[in-house]
Scaffold this active site. Sequence first.
Site, PDB file in Angstrom:
ATOM      1  NE  ARG A   1      74.665 -14.244   5.370  1.00  0.00           N
ATOM      2  CZ  ARG A   1      74.521 -13.550   4.260  1.00  0.00           C
ATOM      3  NH1 ARG A   1      74.504 -12.230   4.317  1.00  0.00           N
ATOM      4  NH2 ARG A   1      74.370 -14.155   3.096  1.00  0.00           N
TER       5      ARG A   1
ATOM      6  CG  ASP B   1      79.565 -12.879   0.896  1.00  0.00           C
ATOM      7  OD1 ASP B   1      78.635 -12.148   1.246  1.00  0.00           O
ATOM      8  OD2 ASP B   1      79.892 -13.903   1.514  1.00  0.00           O
TER       9      ASP B   1
ATOM     10  NE  ARG C   1      75.762 -15.909  -3.116  1.00  0.00           N
ATOM     11  CZ  ARG C   1      75.413 -16.180  -1.865  1.00  0.00           C
ATOM     12  NH1 ARG C   1      75.785 -15.361  -0.885  1.00  0.00           N
ATOM     13  NH2 ARG C   1      74.691 -17.240  -1.585  1.00  0.00           N
TER      14      ARG C   1
ATOM     15  CG  HIS D   1      78.820 -14.144   5.223  1.00  0.00           C
ATOM     16  ND1 HIS D   1      78.713 -14.076   3.852  1.00  0.00           N
ATOM     17  CD2 HIS D   1      77.918 -15.075   5.618  1.00  0.00           C
ATOM     18  CE1 HIS D   1      77.790 -14.933   3.444  1.00  0.00           C
ATOM     19  NE2 HIS D   1      77.290 -15.551   4.503  1.00  0.00           N
TER      20      HIS D   1
END
Length: 352
Positions: free
Chosen positions: A125, A185, A188, A212
Amino acid sequence: MQTSHSSSSLGPGGLDIAGGAFFTSIHDAVPPSPSHLRNTKISVIGTGNVGMAIAQTILTQDLADELALVDAVPDKLRGEMLDLQHAAAFLPRTKITASTDYAVTAGSDLCIITAGARQVAGESRLDLLGRNVALFRKIVPPLVEHSPDGILLVVSNPVDVLTYVAWKLSGFPPNRVIGSGTNLDSSRFRFLIADHLDVNAQDVQAYIVGEHGDSSVALWSSISVGGVPILSFLESRQIPYEKETLENIHHEVVNCAYEVIKLKGYTSWAIGYSVASLARSILRDQRRIHPVSVLANGFHEIDAGDVFLSLPALLGRGGVLGVTNVNMTEEEAGKLRCSAKTILEVQAQLGV
């Protein structure tokens, strides 16, 4: 591209039936007061897979009276708008507009920024940063101009750094600039723990904090299921567990998005639901706690500079109403500070 409202014109100049030809007012009716005419408006910047998943979820959950879409590609933008408008008979009543001109976002309560380069398989990312900062210089100033009292919600990756960029470019107070952060996140994480224990994910309270991305931190010490702290329970009952098992679950959380991208090319539905949950908490003043990217200075001894990263935060109509004083072990707090350092090292190269 002019602002688009509808796809059809009924006769020359359209068909005007709003002035009394179709409806007759009841006797001595009083118009609604201005306060009753106040609508909730959300603007979504970027109509790619993520932006449209968010827009669709906002519509189905009846979170806005008006939805404005902005994108740089006019044909795709109009096509997406028409596609949503054609579903009007199946959705709560929402005015949907679209334009390449940011004036369409005027008066937004919440501006959701999803525009950016698409993450590809194997790409961190943080590697996306260079391609997105320049884009934000074109996006944020006009949003601020047209919605000076609104809240910015950044979804584009790398979200923590770009939330910092949006804050600096906007001049907004930090409570009105939020990143979607580790909200997904953490979802999850809760799913994997629930799946491991064979319980409902809604009964699991667990947070991923920090970046993140690859340096995120799993707060194992504060995980509870049905109100029972998991690690404390295992230790009190002298039930053995392997730290490697915990690390594997966190590793799976970090790699979930990469796996989805590898399999279908992008992520969309989960982030759509995640962002809609944030929009609901903010606009309906739900005062729910979400792990989102906030200005983290002063929390858990993070003091090296202005940095946005995810911490459990109380969200409401004013944006970030406060940050939860969640307990962390020294190991967890140390990892969080390392995560902050990772983000700060990248920010130092921006010149924002």
